[in-house]
Design a protein around this motif. Structure first.
Motif, short mmCIF file in Angstrom:
data_model
loop_
_atom_site.label_atom_id
_atom_site.label_comp_id
_atom_site.label_asym_id
_atom_site.label_seq_id
_atom_site.Cartn_x
_atom_site.Cartn_y
_atom_site.Cartn_z
N ASN A 1 40.61 41.87 48.13
CA ASN A 1 39.90 40.60 48.30
C ASN A 1 38.40 40.75 48.12
O ASN A 1 37.62 39.93 48.56
CB ASN A 1 40.21 39.99 49.67
N LEU A 2 38.00 41.83 47.42
CA LEU A 2 36.58 42.04 47.18
C LEU A 2 35.98 40.86 46.42
O LEU A 2 34.87 40.43 46.69
CB LEU A 2 36.37 43.33 46.40
N HIS A 3 36.77 40.33 45.46
CA HIS A 3 36.21 39.26 44.63
C HIS A 3 35.82 38.05 45.47
O HIS A 3 34.86 37.37 45.17
CB HIS A 3 37.18 38.87 43.52
N ARG A 4 36.56 37.82 46.59
CA ARG A 4 36.19 36.67 47.43
C ARG A 4 34.84 36.87 48.07
O ARG A 4 33.99 36.01 48.06
CB ARG A 4 37.24 36.45 48.52
N LYS A 5 34.63 38.09 48.59
CA LYS A 5 33.35 38.38 49.23
C LYS A 5 32.19 38.22 48.26
O LYS A 5 31.11 37.78 48.62
CB LYS A 5 33.35 39.82 49.77
N LEU A 6 32.43 38.60 47.00
CA LEU A 6 31.35 38.50 46.02
C LEU A 6 31.17 37.07 45.53
O LEU A 6 30.06 36.66 45.17
CB LEU A 6 31.63 39.43 44.83
N LEU A 7 32.27 36.32 45.49
CA LEU A 7 32.20 34.94 44.98
C LEU A 7 31.48 34.01 45.94
O LEU A 7 30.72 33.14 45.51
CB LEU A 7 33.62 34.40 44.74
N VAL A 8 31.75 34.18 47.25
CA VAL A 8 31.28 33.20 48.23
C VAL A 8 29.77 32.91 48.12
O VAL A 8 29.38 31.75 47.99
CB VAL A 8 31.69 33.60 49.66
N PRO A 9 28.90 33.94 48.12
CA PRO A 9 27.47 33.58 48.07
C PRO A 9 27.07 32.81 46.82
O PRO A 9 26.33 31.83 46.92
CB PRO A 9 26.76 34.95 48.12
N ILE A 10 27.59 33.21 45.67
CA ILE A 10 27.20 32.50 44.43
C ILE A 10 27.71 31.07 44.45
O ILE A 10 26.98 30.13 44.14
CB ILE A 10 27.79 33.20 43.18
N LEU A 11 28.99 30.91 44.85
CA LEU A 11 29.56 29.56 44.83
C LEU A 11 28.84 28.66 45.82
O LEU A 11 28.58 27.49 45.53
CB LEU A 11 31.06 29.61 45.12
N GLY B 1 27.62 38.57 40.72
CA GLY B 1 28.18 37.73 39.65
C GLY B 1 28.54 38.55 38.43
O GLY B 1 29.61 38.41 37.85
N ALA B 2 27.63 39.46 38.04
CA ALA B 2 27.88 40.28 36.87
C ALA B 2 29.07 41.21 37.12
O ALA B 2 29.89 41.45 36.23
CB ALA B 2 26.63 41.09 36.53
N TYR B 3 29.17 41.72 38.34
CA TYR B 3 30.29 42.61 38.66
C TYR B 3 31.62 41.85 38.57
O TYR B 3 32.60 42.36 38.02
CB TYR B 3 30.10 43.20 40.06
N LEU B 4 31.62 40.62 39.08
CA LEU B 4 32.82 39.79 38.99
C LEU B 4 33.23 39.58 37.54
O LEU B 4 34.41 39.68 37.19
CB LEU B 4 32.56 38.42 39.64
N LEU B 5 32.25 39.28 36.68
CA LEU B 5 32.56 38.99 35.28
C LEU B 5 32.97 40.24 34.53
O LEU B 5 33.82 40.21 33.64
CB LEU B 5 31.35 38.37 34.59
N SER B 6 32.36 41.36 34.90
CA SER B 6 32.54 42.56 34.09
C SER B 6 33.75 43.39 34.53
O SER B 6 34.46 43.93 33.70
CB SER B 6 31.28 43.41 34.16
N ARG B 7 34.00 43.52 35.85
CA ARG B 7 34.98 44.51 36.31
C ARG B 7 36.17 43.95 37.04
O ARG B 7 37.12 44.68 37.30
CB ARG B 7 34.29 45.52 37.25
N LEU B 8 36.13 42.68 37.47
CA LEU B 8 37.24 42.19 38.28
C LEU B 8 38.04 41.12 37.55
O LEU B 8 37.47 40.25 36.89
CB LEU B 8 36.71 41.61 39.61
N ARG B 9 39.34 41.24 37.63
CA ARG B 9 40.21 40.17 37.13
C ARG B 9 40.79 39.46 38.35
O ARG B 9 41.39 40.10 39.20
CB ARG B 9 41.35 40.74 36.28
N PHE B 10 40.59 38.17 38.46
CA PHE B 10 41.13 37.46 39.63
C PHE B 10 41.49 36.05 39.20
O PHE B 10 41.08 35.59 38.13
CB PHE B 10 40.11 37.43 40.77
N ARG B 11 42.27 35.40 40.05
CA ARG B 11 42.68 34.04 39.73
C ARG B 11 41.45 33.14 39.75
O ARG B 11 40.65 33.18 40.68
CB ARG B 11 43.71 33.54 40.74
N GLY B 12 41.26 32.35 38.71
CA GLY B 12 40.11 31.47 38.65
C GLY B 12 38.90 32.12 38.01
O GLY B 12 37.81 31.55 38.04
N SER B 13 39.09 33.32 37.44
CA SER B 13 37.90 33.96 36.83
C SER B 13 37.43 33.16 35.61
O SER B 13 36.23 33.12 35.33
CB SER B 13 38.21 35.41 36.46
N GLY B 14 38.40 32.54 34.91
CA GLY B 14 38.01 31.72 33.77
C GLY B 14 37.18 30.51 34.21
O GLY B 14 36.16 30.19 33.61
N ALA B 15 37.62 29.87 35.29
CA ALA B 15 36.90 28.72 35.81
C ALA B 15 35.51 29.13 36.28
O ALA B 15 34.53 28.40 36.06
CB ALA B 15 37.68 28.08 36.96
#
Lengths: 294, 298
Positions: free
Chosen positions: A4-14, B114-128
């Motif tokens: 769930n790392l992506h959630r932690k990283l997403l929250v501040p930007i969103l 943000g860059a890490y999310l785009l570059s290294r992580l695949r997750f649901r909603g990454s396209g959105a």
């Protein structure tokens, strides 16, 4: 691995973009369906939009927007391509020249407007001195207040400020073409024009179409240069949607009416974004093919 | 298609066909012509900058005459000194600097995840997520200026330099993410995996591995955020109504309509305001040019 790392990283930007961009967009759309009179806000349905489609100033501004964006796509891309072709060879002082040619990009909008306004001044501007060398031209050309001329003056200024980006990107796509292709074509006896048509052009078309989309978007975003030079005038000659919205909101204080125009602008921005995504995929595919060849 | 056929058919080397009788001289002439065009082009492109500087230092009696002289007839620093003495330009520049600093810090802090999310992580909603960033970057600011202003009035954030910096950051984070993403993309997976073997967490790998290897990308993000903030007129003109809080761009723009500001002061203001971005650009140009074009095209 944390899943769930992506959630932690997403929250501040969103949260951040939500507060400063998404929420205002939603609020703007709501404003477009409301009317405020003497501090009372009420829902008026499509009334603002109905007013809009019967408003000649709105349509004049839509026309100006398309004329302006189209002109900028053509001017930026041809300037960019010309400069890129001109500087795409190994000559002494190459990086110096490229640095010089990118300087307009570093000059902020406000000084750019100041300088061009002074240069285009009808009474003591340098451009009228240069224009007076052309036979038959009298020296008091009213660059920024005469119809048509103001449009051309704006294009000149915006072209100057923006072209470095296009030439840099086109140059890098020219340099991605493998030299062997040109060598081979030369051995086959292909002339300069033939080499351009069968090698250079097909290799850069995807980049050029992507840049065309970007040029549309960037000229659509253009505000400061136009607003400070002409304020949208004379008449609606240089009043793109961005200018019209600003004037409606801050000159006439029609916030709701301005918001309904902004909804139209947002739709255009969405279309621009989708086009960008489509054309960008093509560039990536092309790069991939070139990589396979080289 | 045309590209590949040329490559294949001409693979075996053949003897070149007979060339023209004096290729050397012709090539020299062609090169000289190209140089000439490049010099003319540079002169045309630099002319407005030259004119701005010239009008600043031209003695006053020459600036408002027709025909305006092409060359400097003396050296007059009165424009700069009177500008700083008569107008609050120094404090406006300071405000621009504060706002830009806020923009740069917030943009960098948010662009890294943000860059890490785009570059290294695949997750649901990454396209959105990618589309959201792209749309924010491409949307004209004028489209949300009205609701944004209303929102800030509700929060009592108008006439607040810090809040202005946050708005600029919101518009610069997306481009920052793309630029930094393309830097992160160039770091090979093996390097990151080696970090994991050495006991690095995923978050640790950003700080210890990806960021140190993406310095030019970071510089590009800083530059883009700084320019975006330093350059703005639209949001400053709507959010700042208190003249003593103006940013330099806004303050200098108001000179245009003021009768008591002399033309040479106007140009001096332009020069002073352009100085910092131009110096920044010149000092980092080599490193940034790549990062910027890569970022714009992802």
């Amino acid at each position: 691995m944390q899943t769930n790392l992506h959630r932690k990283l997403l929250v501040p930007i969103l949260l951040f973009e939500g507060a400063f961009v998404i929420y205002p967009i939603v609020r703007g759309i709501i404003l477009a369906f409301q009317q405020t009179n003497f501090g009372k806000t009420s829902w008026v349905g499509l009334a603002n939009f109905r007013q809009m489609i019967h408003d000649p100033i709105f349509w004049a501004s839509i026309r100006t927007t398309f004329e302006f964006t189209f002109a900028m796509v053509v001017v930026w891309l041809s300037l960019g391509l010309g400069v890129a072709l001109l500087t795409n060879w190994a000559f002494k002082g190459r990086s110096f020249v490229r640095g010089i040619l990118a300087i307009p990009w570093a000059i902020p909008d406000v000084p750019t407007v100041l300088t061009f306004t002074i240069m285009l001044d009808p009474n003591f501007g340098i451009l009228n001195r240069i224009a007076s060398w052309i036979p038959g031209v009298h020296h008091q050309i009213q660059w920024l207040t005469a119809p048509n001329l103001a449009f051309i003056a704006i294009i000149m200024m915006v072209a100057w400020k923006g072209f470095p980006f296009y030439s840099l990107v086109i140059l890098s796509s020219l340099q991605a073409i493998p030299d062997e292709l040109y060598e081979a074509a030369r051995v086959d006896g292909a002339g300069t024009i033939q080499r351009f048509r069968s090698i250079t052009w097909p290799s850069i078309v995807p980049t050029l179409s992507l840049l065309a989309v970007l040029a549309f978007i960037f000229s659509f975003q253009q505000f400061t240069l136009i607003y400070l030079a002409t304020g949208g005038g004379p008449g609606q000659d240089t009043s793109t949607i961005a200018i019209l919205i600003y004037n409606q909101a801050f000159q006439y204080f029609n916030y709701n009416y301005a918001s309904s125009m902004a909804v139209v602008g947002l739709l255009l921005a969405v279309i621009g974004t989708i086009l960008f995504v489509v054309f960008e995929r093509r560039v990536i595919r092309q790069r991939y093919l070139q990589g396979g060849l080289g | 298609m045309a590209v590949s056929t040329v490559a294949i058919t001409s693979a075996p080397a053949r003897t070149p066909p007979v060339r023209n009788p004096w290729p050397r001289r012709k090539r020299k002439a062609k090169e000289a012509f190209r140089y000439a065009v490049i010099v003319v082009l540079c002169l045309v492109v630099l002319f407005p900058v030259y004119w701005m500087v010239l009008s600043t230092f031209q003695p006053e009696k020459y600036t408002l005459t027709y025909p305006p002289p092409f060359w400097l007839h003396g050296f007059n620093t009165n424009a700069i000194s009177s500008l700083f003495n008569q107008q609050p330009v120094a404090s406006w520049l300071f405000h621009s600097f504060i706002v830009s600093a806020v923009t740069v810090v917030v943009t960098v802090v948010l662009a890294i995840p943000g860059a890490y999310l785009l570059s290294r992580l695949r997750f649901r909603g990454s396209g959105a997520f990618a589309f959201l960033l792209l749309f924010t970057q491409l949307m004209p600011g004028a489209m949300i200026i009205v609701p944004e202003l209303e929102w800030f009035r509700t929060l009592h954030w108008t006439n607040n330099l810090f809040a202005l910096g946050l708005v600029y950051a919101a518009f610069n984070v997306p481009l920052g993410c793309w630029i930094l993403k393309s830097s992160f993309d160039t770091v090979p997976n093996e390097v990151v995996d080696a970090g994991y073997v050495d006991g690095c967490t995923q978050l640790g790998s950003i700080r210890r591995i990806l960021l140190p290897l993406s310095r030019s990308g970071l510089v590009a993000v800083v530059i883009v955020a700084f320019f975006g903030s330093w350059n703005d007129y639209l949001f400053a003109s709507a959010f700042l109504t208190n003249r003593s809080l103006y940013t330099a761009g806004l303050g200098i723009a108001t000179f245009i309509s003021q009768q008591n500001v002399q033309l040479y002061q106007l140009m001096a203001a332009g020069v002073v305001f352009s100085l910092l971005p131009v110096l920044l650009y010149v000092s980092v140009q080599r490193h940034v040019a790549r990062g910027l074009t890569a970022g714009a095209l992802k």
